[in-house]
Design an enzyme around this catalytic site. Structure first.
Site, PDB file in Angstrom:
ATOM      1  N   HIS A  31      -1.775   1.366   7.258  1.00  0.00           N
ATOM      2  CA  HIS A  31      -2.162   1.481   5.853  1.00  0.00           C
ATOM      3  C   HIS A  31      -1.844   2.889   5.357  1.00  0.00           C
ATOM      4  O   HIS A  31      -1.997   3.865   6.102  1.00  0.00           O
ATOM      5  CB  HIS A  31      -3.661   1.211   5.723  1.00  0.00           C
ATOM      6  CG  HIS A  31      -4.117   0.817   4.357  1.00  0.00           C
ATOM      7  ND1 HIS A  31      -3.395  -0.003   3.516  1.00  0.00           N
ATOM      8  CD2 HIS A  31      -5.253   1.132   3.662  1.00  0.00           C
ATOM      9  CE1 HIS A  31      -4.067  -0.184   2.382  1.00  0.00           C
ATOM     10  NE2 HIS A  31      -5.192   0.503   2.442  1.00  0.00           N
ATOM     11  N   CYS A  84       0.824  -1.215   0.000  1.00  0.00           N
ATOM     12  CA  CYS A  84       0.000   0.000   0.000  1.00  0.00           C
ATOM     13  C   CYS A  84       0.849   1.251   0.000  1.00  0.00           C
ATOM     14  O   CYS A  84       0.452   2.287  -0.548  1.00  0.00           O
ATOM     15  CB  CYS A  84      -0.944  -0.004   1.204  1.00  0.00           C
ATOM     16  SG  CYS A  84      -0.114   0.077   2.809  1.00  0.00           S
ATOM     17  N   ASN A 124      -8.482   3.747  -2.244  1.00  0.00           N
ATOM     18  CA  ASN A 124      -7.810   2.561  -1.738  1.00  0.00           C
ATOM     19  C   ASN A 124      -7.135   1.818  -2.883  1.00  0.00           C
ATOM     20  O   ASN A 124      -7.265   2.201  -4.054  1.00  0.00           O
ATOM     21  CB  ASN A 124      -8.820   1.655  -1.012  1.00  0.00           C
ATOM     22  CG  ASN A 124      -8.139   0.749  -0.007  1.00  0.00           C
ATOM     23  OD1 ASN A 124      -6.938   0.828   0.220  1.00  0.00           O
ATOM     24  ND2 ASN A 124      -8.896  -0.136   0.599  1.00  0.00           N
TER      25      ASN A 124
END
Length: 308
Positions: A247, A111, A275
């Site tokens: 994240h 990520c 995302n």
């Protein structure tokens, strides 16, 4: 559980493994039910493609293992400007051509690479008017400071982009969700950055920055996103601690949800967050998180790349 297996094309190697996954699924549904009861926004929680994963598996495969360790971000150049008290009440950079399509990091804790790349893509657009789809795989292979699928830090990734001289387009360096030998074509650079800065952890200032200068980057606690489906999430502190960051995500806009029905989200301010789990997750690959309460630690370490 049977419907879940059909929807997400899940198969298991034997009956014992299927039974184990069913038990995990039941535990995740209980977690979703608790989050639903406690949420103070409009979010809906339930079955997702991650519903047969333990929390540990979810964090290792889809979040950022390196952020789970104790870390201290290095000093960054602070923002010098003073925020304006007047800026747009609603901002969505998707509508202005500054955000690339939702991508999918796959079963890889990358990520950090996707968040950083998205930020660079948007900041390059803000400076040049050209939206380039850049290669996360370049960072997985050629960033010598971070750990590819085992996690990474956005500030080290920014430094590596500067060291490498920029980023190439994704079609020239396709994503494979694994670290390979670096084969970075330096003569094909499509975008670059000059530096990066920290942004004060004040959500008013963050919104003003997004409105005037485009998307920024943040780190959050995304544990509850395993069972997130849609809506504005406003979790309670104990269910989304701001001290358990795991994240990296780009903030591409913000707004306020208005409803004529009492208790149905009237006047809830939110962030629009891109995302990296594909367009089938959440709200077509995006999710909304309450703005103004530093929900899930979103205001702890905001930053952005700079293109002069």
């Amino acid at each position: 559980f049977t419907e879940f297996m059909k929807t997400y094309n899940k198969t298991y190697e034997n009956h014992e493994e299927q039974e184990r996954r069913f038990k995990i699924f039941v535990e995740n549904m209980a977690q979703a039910k608790k989050l639903q009861e406690e949420d103070m926004g409009t979010a809906e929680f339930g079955v997702t493609e991650f519903s047969d994963l333990t929390d540990e598996e979810f964090e290792n495969f889809y979040l950022n293992p390196m952020l789970l360790r104790n870390f201290t971000p290095p000093p960054l150049q602070p923002v010098a400007e003073t925020p304006s008290f007047t800026f747009e009440k609603h901002c969505d950079w998707r509508n202005r051509g500054a955000v690339t399509v939702v991508k999918n990091q796959g079963k890889c804790g990358s990520c950090w690479a996707f968040g950083v790349t998205s930020n660079v893509e948007s900041q390059w657009f803000m400076r040049t008017g050209r939206l380039e789809t850049l290669a996360e795989q370049e960072l997985l292979d050629c960033d010598v400071r971070d750990k590819a699928c085992k996690g990474g830090y956005p500030w080290t990734a920014f430094r590596e982009i500067i060291r490498l001289g920029g980023m190439v387009r994704s079609h020239m360096y396709p994503y494979v969700a694994a670290r390979r030998q670096c084969r970075y074509p330096r003569d094909r650079i499509a975008a670059w950055i000059h530096s990066f800065i920290s942004i004060p952890g004040n959500e008013f200032f963050m919104a003003a920055r997004v409105a005037r200068h485009g998307p920024i980057l943040a780190m959050i606690n995304a544990k509850s996103m395993k069972v997130y489906k849609r809506g504005i999430s406003r979790p309670r502190f104990h269910s989304c601690s701001p001290y358990h960051l795991n994240h990296v995500v780009p903030l591409i806009g913000y707004g306020t949800s208005w409803s004529s029905s009492p208790g149905q989200g009237s006047g809830i301010p939110y962030w629009i967050i891109k995302n990296s789990w594909g367009a089938d997750w959440g709200e077509k690959g995006y999710f909304r998180l309450h703005r103004g309460s530093s929900a899930c630690g979103i205001a702890r370490y905001p930053m952005t790349a700079l293109v002069f």
